[in-house]
Design a protein around this motif. Structure first.
Motif, PDB file in Angstrom:
ATOM      1  N   THR A  37       0.851  -1.184   0.000  1.00  0.00           N
ATOM      2  CA  THR A  37       0.000   0.000   0.000  1.00  0.00           C
ATOM      3  C   THR A  37       0.884   1.231   0.000  1.00  0.00           C
ATOM      4  N   GLU A  38       0.282   2.393  -0.128  1.00  0.00           N
ATOM      5  CA  GLU A  38       1.079   3.605  -0.174  1.00  0.00           C
ATOM      6  C   GLU A  38       1.755   3.862   1.164  1.00  0.00           C
ATOM      7  N   GLU A  39       2.902   4.531   1.129  1.00  0.00           N
ATOM      8  CA  GLU A  39       3.696   4.766   2.324  1.00  0.00           C
ATOM      9  C   GLU A  39       2.889   5.520   3.371  1.00  0.00           C
ATOM     10  N   ARG A 163       9.290   1.182   1.826  1.00  0.00           N
ATOM     11  CA  ARG A 163       9.342   1.583   0.423  1.00  0.00           C
ATOM     12  C   ARG A 163       9.544   0.354  -0.462  1.00  0.00           C
ATOM     13  N   ASP A 182      -5.075  -0.381  -3.207  1.00  0.00           N
ATOM     14  CA  ASP A 182      -4.926   0.780  -4.070  1.00  0.00           C
ATOM     15  C   ASP A 182      -5.916   1.864  -3.659  1.00  0.00           C
TER      16      ASP A 182
END
Length: 249
Positions: A37-39, A163, A182
């Motif tokens: 998933t996003e940071e 990351r 997402d």
């Protein structure tokens, strides 16, 4: 990864009113599952942890890094305080502390442990406190410990990376399964190799986007199934059992 079926195939009444089909979320099987998933995103991680505890029971051992175990958000998502009492959090603020907590995980696992959680598993080893090679070596050692724990105890282990780069690549290589989350214009969605959650059934136009508020309704719908109904004093700010690196012996 398989889909989570409704316990009896029926429609439940959600705690905040209205009827709600028990939805499907990715299950966490024994082995290492990498949540991509996003940071800095904590909602998807916490939703999967709480959903697992509501469906499977037991406790979660959580070795935190970079503030993913946010009690305020966990409190918003959890349908009752009793669920939060089953999340055991230890925080490592340096590479050495984090590695020590991971090394001691096998002795902390009990027959009641049903999930191990390690968000940003590579995060503490990226800093300037250690030369890059030393940090990488310590990271690989911790990852190997987690892999053995998953295999020998037949436990699901949920991890995320700080990351997606060369340094964090070993976490992806060690994973038995990957769940991607997402961000879309309608809210987050989960997807795996054989599963995708875009929307859930609703009662107006037939669809409801996967927003954080709806995850809250999902978890509230799970709660009555397993008898973890709230008591009056659970309306207060919930807490998560926690310990610093020095508190885990």
């Amino acid at each position: 990864m398989v889909r989570t079926p409704p316990p009896d195939g029926s429609t439940l009444t959600a705690a905040r009113g209205g009827r709600l089909d028990v939805p499907e979320l990715p299950t966490l099987d024994p082995g290492i599952t990498l949540l991509s998933t996003e940071e800095g995103a904590t909602g998807p991680l916490q939703a999967l942890v709480l959903d697992h505890l509501l469906l499977q029971g037991g406790e979660a051992l959580w070795v935190d890094s970079h503030g993913h175990a946010q009690s305020q958000l966990l409190g918003r998502l959890a349908p009752s305080r009793r669920v939060l009492d089953r999340v055991r959090v230890a925080r490592g603020f340096t590479p050495t502390q984090h590695a020590t907590l991971v090394e001691r995980l096998p002795e902390r696992v009990t027959p009641n442990t049903s999930l191990v959680v390690l968000p940003a598993i590579d995060g503490q080893y990226r800093g300037d406190e250690l030369p890059r090679e030393n940090g990488r070596e310590l990271f690989l050692r911790s990852l190997a410990t987690v892999g053995r724990l998953a295999r020998e105890r037949d436990l699901p282990v949920l991890v995320t990376r700080r990351r997606d780069d060369e340094f964090g690549a070993p976490a992806a290589a060690a994973a038995d399964a990957t769940v991607a989350c997402d961000r879309t214009e309608f809210g987050p969605r989960f997807r795996t190799e054989g599963f995708e959650t875009l929307v859930y059934p609703g009662e107006s136009d037939g669809t409801v986007q996967t927003t954080l508020a709806y995850w809250t309704r999902i978890l509230e719908a799970r709660d009555p199934i397993h008898g973890a109904t709230a008591t009056p004093d659970e309306d207060r700010e919930p807490s998560v059992s926690s310990a610093g690196a020095e508190g885990v012996r």
